[in-house]
Design a protein around this motif. Structure first.
Motif, PDB file in Angstrom:
ATOM      1  N   ARG A 115      -1.068  -5.450   3.074  1.00  0.00           N
ATOM      2  CA  ARG A 115      -0.239  -5.759   4.243  1.00  0.00           C
ATOM      3  C   ARG A 115       0.417  -4.513   4.825  1.00  0.00           C
ATOM      4  O   ARG A 115       1.580  -4.508   5.205  1.00  0.00           O
ATOM      5  N   GLY A 116      -0.341  -3.423   4.844  1.00  0.00           N
ATOM      6  CA  GLY A 116       0.125  -2.194   5.457  1.00  0.00           C
ATOM      7  C   GLY A 116       1.055  -1.356   4.611  1.00  0.00           C
ATOM      8  O   GLY A 116       1.508  -0.297   5.041  1.00  0.00           O
ATOM      9  N   GLU A 117       1.352  -1.796   3.375  1.00  0.00           N
ATOM     10  CA  GLU A 117       2.288  -1.077   2.517  1.00  0.00           C
ATOM     11  C   GLU A 117       1.585  -0.553   1.272  1.00  0.00           C
ATOM     12  O   GLU A 117       0.663  -1.187   0.744  1.00  0.00           O
ATOM     13  N   LEU A 118       2.048   0.589   0.794  1.00  0.00           N
ATOM     14  CA  LEU A 118       1.486   1.171  -0.419  1.00  0.00           C
ATOM     15  C   LEU A 118       1.891   0.349  -1.640  1.00  0.00           C
ATOM     16  O   LEU A 118       3.065   0.016  -1.803  1.00  0.00           O
ATOM     17  N   VAL A 119       0.915   0.039  -2.498  1.00  0.00           N
ATOM     18  CA  VAL A 119       1.246  -0.638  -3.753  1.00  0.00           C
ATOM     19  C   VAL A 119       0.945   0.235  -4.971  1.00  0.00           C
ATOM     20  O   VAL A 119       1.535   0.031  -6.041  1.00  0.00           O
ATOM     21  N   ALA A 120       0.057   1.228  -4.834  1.00  0.00           N
ATOM     22  CA  ALA A 120      -0.226   2.129  -5.953  1.00  0.00           C
ATOM     23  C   ALA A 120      -0.996   3.335  -5.448  1.00  0.00           C
ATOM     24  O   ALA A 120      -1.769   3.239  -4.496  1.00  0.00           O
ATOM     25  N   ALA A 121      -0.797   4.467  -6.111  1.00  0.00           N
ATOM     26  CA  ALA A 121      -1.552   5.675  -5.792  1.00  0.00           C
ATOM     27  C   ALA A 121      -1.572   6.573  -7.013  1.00  0.00           C
ATOM     28  O   ALA A 121      -0.585   6.660  -7.750  1.00  0.00           O
ATOM     29  N   GLY A 122      -2.702   7.235  -7.235  1.00  0.00           N
ATOM     30  CA  GLY A 122      -2.824   8.159  -8.357  1.00  0.00           C
ATOM     31  C   GLY A 122      -4.176   8.052  -9.006  1.00  0.00           C
ATOM     32  O   GLY A 122      -5.060   7.312  -8.540  1.00  0.00           O
TER      33      GLY A 122
ATOM     34  N   SER B 165     -11.324  -2.736 -15.343  1.00  0.00           N
ATOM     35  CA  SER B 165     -12.187  -2.333 -14.239  1.00  0.00           C
ATOM     36  C   SER B 165     -11.351  -2.075 -12.992  1.00  0.00           C
ATOM     37  O   SER B 165     -10.219  -2.564 -12.859  1.00  0.00           O
ATOM     38  N   LEU B 166     -11.917  -1.305 -12.076  1.00  0.00           N
ATOM     39  CA  LEU B 166     -11.230  -1.056 -10.809  1.00  0.00           C
ATOM     40  C   LEU B 166     -11.044  -2.364 -10.045  1.00  0.00           C
ATOM     41  O   LEU B 166     -10.019  -2.569  -9.391  1.00  0.00           O
ATOM     42  N   GLU B 167     -12.012  -3.264 -10.160  1.00  0.00           N
ATOM     43  CA  GLU B 167     -11.885  -4.557  -9.493  1.00  0.00           C
ATOM     44  C   GLU B 167     -10.694  -5.340 -10.026  1.00  0.00           C
ATOM     45  O   GLU B 167      -9.928  -5.929  -9.254  1.00  0.00           O
ATOM     46  N   GLN B 168     -10.512  -5.337 -11.348  1.00  0.00           N
ATOM     47  CA  GLN B 168      -9.385  -6.067 -11.930  1.00  0.00           C
ATOM     48  C   GLN B 168      -8.062  -5.432 -11.534  1.00  0.00           C
ATOM     49  O   GLN B 168      -7.088  -6.117 -11.219  1.00  0.00           O
ATOM     50  N   LEU B 169      -8.033  -4.083 -11.532  1.00  0.00           N
ATOM     51  CA  LEU B 169      -6.825  -3.392 -11.092  1.00  0.00           C
ATOM     52  C   LEU B 169      -6.502  -3.762  -9.648  1.00  0.00           C
ATOM     53  O   LEU B 169      -5.348  -4.057  -9.309  1.00  0.00           O
ATOM     54  N   PHE B 170      -7.526  -3.775  -8.793  1.00  0.00           N
ATOM     55  CA  PHE B 170      -7.351  -4.104  -7.389  1.00  0.00           C
ATOM     56  C   PHE B 170      -6.770  -5.515  -7.236  1.00  0.00           C
ATOM     57  O   PHE B 170      -5.812  -5.738  -6.492  1.00  0.00           O
ATOM     58  N   LEU B 171      -7.338  -6.474  -7.968  1.00  0.00           N
ATOM     59  CA  LEU B 171      -6.870  -7.856  -7.878  1.00  0.00           C
ATOM     60  C   LEU B 171      -5.442  -7.989  -8.405  1.00  0.00           C
ATOM     61  O   LEU B 171      -4.625  -8.706  -7.823  1.00  0.00           O
ATOM     62  N   ASP B 172      -5.146  -7.278  -9.486  1.00  0.00           N
ATOM     63  CA  ASP B 172      -3.795  -7.335 -10.050  1.00  0.00           C
ATOM     64  C   ASP B 172      -2.763  -6.806  -9.053  1.00  0.00           C
ATOM     65  O   ASP B 172      -1.639  -7.323  -8.970  1.00  0.00           O
ATOM     66  N   LEU B 173      -3.158  -5.783  -8.298  1.00  0.00           N
ATOM     67  CA  LEU B 173      -2.218  -5.130  -7.394  1.00  0.00           C
ATOM     68  C   LEU B 173      -2.079  -5.828  -6.047  1.00  0.00           C
ATOM     69  O   LEU B 173      -1.041  -5.721  -5.397  1.00  0.00           O
TER      70      LEU B 173
ATOM     71  N   ASP C 279     -12.006   9.472  -8.411  1.00  0.00           N
ATOM     72  CA  ASP C 279     -11.062  10.070  -9.351  1.00  0.00           C
ATOM     73  C   ASP C 279      -9.682   9.442  -9.172  1.00  0.00           C
ATOM     74  O   ASP C 279      -8.994   9.169 -10.153  1.00  0.00           O
ATOM     75  N   ASP C 280      -9.293   9.246  -7.912  1.00  0.00           N
ATOM     76  CA  ASP C 280      -7.981   8.704  -7.578  1.00  0.00           C
ATOM     77  C   ASP C 280      -8.148   7.472  -6.695  1.00  0.00           C
ATOM     78  O   ASP C 280      -9.219   7.266  -6.109  1.00  0.00           O
ATOM     79  N   VAL C 281      -7.093   6.690  -6.599  1.00  0.00           N
ATOM     80  CA  VAL C 281      -7.097   5.564  -5.669  1.00  0.00           C
ATOM     81  C   VAL C 281      -5.774   5.511  -4.920  1.00  0.00           C
ATOM     82  O   VAL C 281      -4.728   5.927  -5.433  1.00  0.00           O
ATOM     83  N   VAL C 282      -5.842   5.020  -3.693  1.00  0.00           N
ATOM     84  CA  VAL C 282      -4.666   4.656  -2.898  1.00  0.00           C
ATOM     85  C   VAL C 282      -4.873   3.198  -2.527  1.00  0.00           C
ATOM     86  O   VAL C 282      -5.874   2.855  -1.890  1.00  0.00           O
ATOM     87  N   VAL C 283      -3.984   2.331  -2.960  1.00  0.00           N
ATOM     88  CA  VAL C 283      -4.132   0.890  -2.746  1.00  0.00           C
ATOM     89  C   VAL C 283      -3.016   0.410  -1.833  1.00  0.00           C
ATOM     90  O   VAL C 283      -1.829   0.673  -2.095  1.00  0.00           O
ATOM     91  N   ILE C 284      -3.401  -0.280  -0.746  1.00  0.00           N
ATOM     92  CA  ILE C 284      -2.393  -0.823   0.163  1.00  0.00           C
ATOM     93  C   ILE C 284      -2.601  -2.329   0.322  1.00  0.00           C
ATOM     94  O   ILE C 284      -3.700  -2.844   0.124  1.00  0.00           O
TER      95      ILE C 284
ATOM     96  N   LEU D 284     -11.969  11.089   1.179  1.00  0.00           N
ATOM     97  CA  LEU D 284     -11.255   9.804   1.190  1.00  0.00           C
ATOM     98  C   LEU D 284     -12.225   8.726   1.646  1.00  0.00           C
ATOM     99  O   LEU D 284     -12.779   8.798   2.743  1.00  0.00           O
ATOM    100  N   VAL D 285     -12.449   7.729   0.784  1.00  0.00           N
ATOM    101  CA  VAL D 285     -13.457   6.706   1.023  1.00  0.00           C
ATOM    102  C   VAL D 285     -12.824   5.327   0.994  1.00  0.00           C
ATOM    103  O   VAL D 285     -12.232   4.926  -0.012  1.00  0.00           O
ATOM    104  N   SER D 286     -12.958   4.590   2.088  1.00  0.00           N
ATOM    105  CA  SER D 286     -12.545   3.186   2.126  1.00  0.00           C
ATOM    106  C   SER D 286     -13.764   2.328   1.822  1.00  0.00           C
ATOM    107  O   SER D 286     -14.838   2.537   2.400  1.00  0.00           O
ATOM    108  N   SER D 287     -13.614   1.382   0.903  1.00  0.00           N
ATOM    109  CA  SER D 287     -14.761   0.545   0.538  1.00  0.00           C
ATOM    110  C   SER D 287     -14.289  -0.748  -0.103  1.00  0.00           C
ATOM    111  O   SER D 287     -13.236  -0.802  -0.739  1.00  0.00           O
ATOM    112  N   HIS D 288     -15.113  -1.799   0.077  1.00  0.00           N
ATOM    113  CA  HIS D 288     -14.888  -3.060  -0.608  1.00  0.00           C
ATOM    114  C   HIS D 288     -15.822  -3.215  -1.806  1.00  0.00           C
ATOM    115  O   HIS D 288     -15.691  -4.164  -2.575  1.00  0.00           O
ATOM    116  N   VAL D 289     -16.779  -2.296  -1.970  1.00  0.00           N
ATOM    117  CA  VAL D 289     -17.759  -2.402  -3.056  1.00  0.00           C
ATOM    118  C   VAL D 289     -17.160  -1.710  -4.280  1.00  0.00           C
ATOM    119  O   VAL D 289     -17.491  -0.569  -4.604  1.00  0.00           O
ATOM    120  N   LEU D 290     -16.266  -2.425  -4.964  1.00  0.00           N
ATOM    121  CA  LEU D 290     -15.427  -1.796  -5.979  1.00  0.00           C
ATOM    122  C   LEU D 290     -16.214  -1.329  -7.199  1.00  0.00           C
ATOM    123  O   LEU D 290     -15.879  -0.306  -7.799  1.00  0.00           O
TER     124      LEU D 290
END
Length: 301
Positions: free
Chosen positions: A208-215, A285-293, A201-206, A187-193
């Motif tokens: 404000r402390g809440e889950l917004v996507a995982a898988g 891209s993962l960056e675009q997914l991150f921004l969308d979420l 392989d997978d992502v967990v996106v939170i 499990l890796v936390s990073s800002h270097v998307l």
């Protein structure tokens, strides 16, 4: 513990500090044999969550387990979980060899493991230098070496790429991939998307402390689209639609196609003797997914 497959599981995980809720009802699973990116904006609760997983922070409610057990109940924690939370947790007067030797003794690891990790982490040349003179990248490598001393089946890494140069980034990607391919849970936390995208392989996106996507992140982005440039765009659009493709105009002589991959589009064009000047597969891209979420439309405005 070779052969053990230990998932990380958070269930209803919540942490409040007075009136502030840092993590709220967080539920997710990190599977063995995969690199999972733990993503979120600054202040989203990532570090708090990682610390709850390792017992450094006590949840207000909910559970955090590794292989079905809370961290505090693991028989040999350092041989089960390796964690990197702070790249500066070294005595400035110690050498890299001193530092690893101390932690190896506490974990009951043989001295040979120290030499092995100094070599694996690219620190053999600096083994007898005092850590006060280490660059940020070297400190990150030493932190990783410390986490790997017990040959753990689970790795929790908070911003492990900080301070690494491009060569170091490439080396880290290879290391994480190799560890996951051995069946470990990473499990890796990073800002270097853009770096994370190349290895996760997978992502967990939170947020404000809440889950917004995982898988699996490729599933979260949806299937790729195909951008086609053709002087025969109109008849090509008809042929693609007849083959169950979803087609929309993307400019003069250009089509954006969903539901058909690039080889299928090319084959259909050839079957109908239609010309193609350009064929490009577009992926989110993962960056675009991150921004969308994680971007609040009201805040963006």
């Amino acid at each position: 513990m070779t052969g053990d497959h230990l998932p990380i599981e958070a269930s209803g995980l919540t942490k409040r500090y007075g009136d502030v809720t840092a993590v709220r009802d967080l539920t997710f699973t990190v599977r063995p044999g995969a690199v999972t990116g733990f993503l979120g904006p600054n202040g989203a609760g990532k570090t708090t969550t990682l610390r709850m997983l390792t017992g450094l922070v006590t949840p207000t409610s909910g559970t955090a387990t590794i292989g079905g057990q809370p961290y505090g109940r693991l028989a040999q924690p350092s041989r089960t979980v390796g964690a990197v939370f702070d790249g500066n947790a070294f005595h400035p007067g110690h050498t890299a060899r001193d530092h690893l030797g101390l932690y190896a003794a506490m974990a009951g690891c043989p001295d040979s493991r120290v030499a092995e990790l100094l070599d694996l982490l690219g620190l053999a040349h600096a083994a007898d230098r005092r850590t006060r003179g280490f660059s940020t990248g070297m400190r990150q490598r030493l932190s990783l070496a410390t986490a790997l001393l017990g040959d753990p089946r689970v790795l929790l890494l908070d911003e492990p790429s900080n301070g690494l140069d491009p060569e170091g980034m490439s080396w880290l990607r290879g290391l994480l991939r190799r560890l996951a391919d051995e069946g470990r849970t990473v499990l890796v936390s990073s800002h270097v998307l853009h770096e994370v995208q190349q290895v996760v392989d997978d992502v967990v996106v939170i947020r404000r402390g809440e889950l917004v996507a995982a898988g699996p992140w490729s599933r979260l982005t949806g299937p790729p689209t195909v951008l086609v440039t053709s002087p025969d765009a109109d008849p090509l659009a008809s042929a693609l639609t007849a083959a169950a493709g979803s087609v929309e105009a993307a400019g003069p002589g250009r089509l954006r196609v969903r539901g058909l991959d690039a080889p299928r589009v090319a084959d259909l064009a050839a079957d109908h003797r239609l010309r193609i000047h350009e064929l490009v597969t577009e992926t989110t891209s993962l960056e675009q997914l991150f921004l969308d979420l994680t971007t609040d439309p009201a805040e963006a405005r």
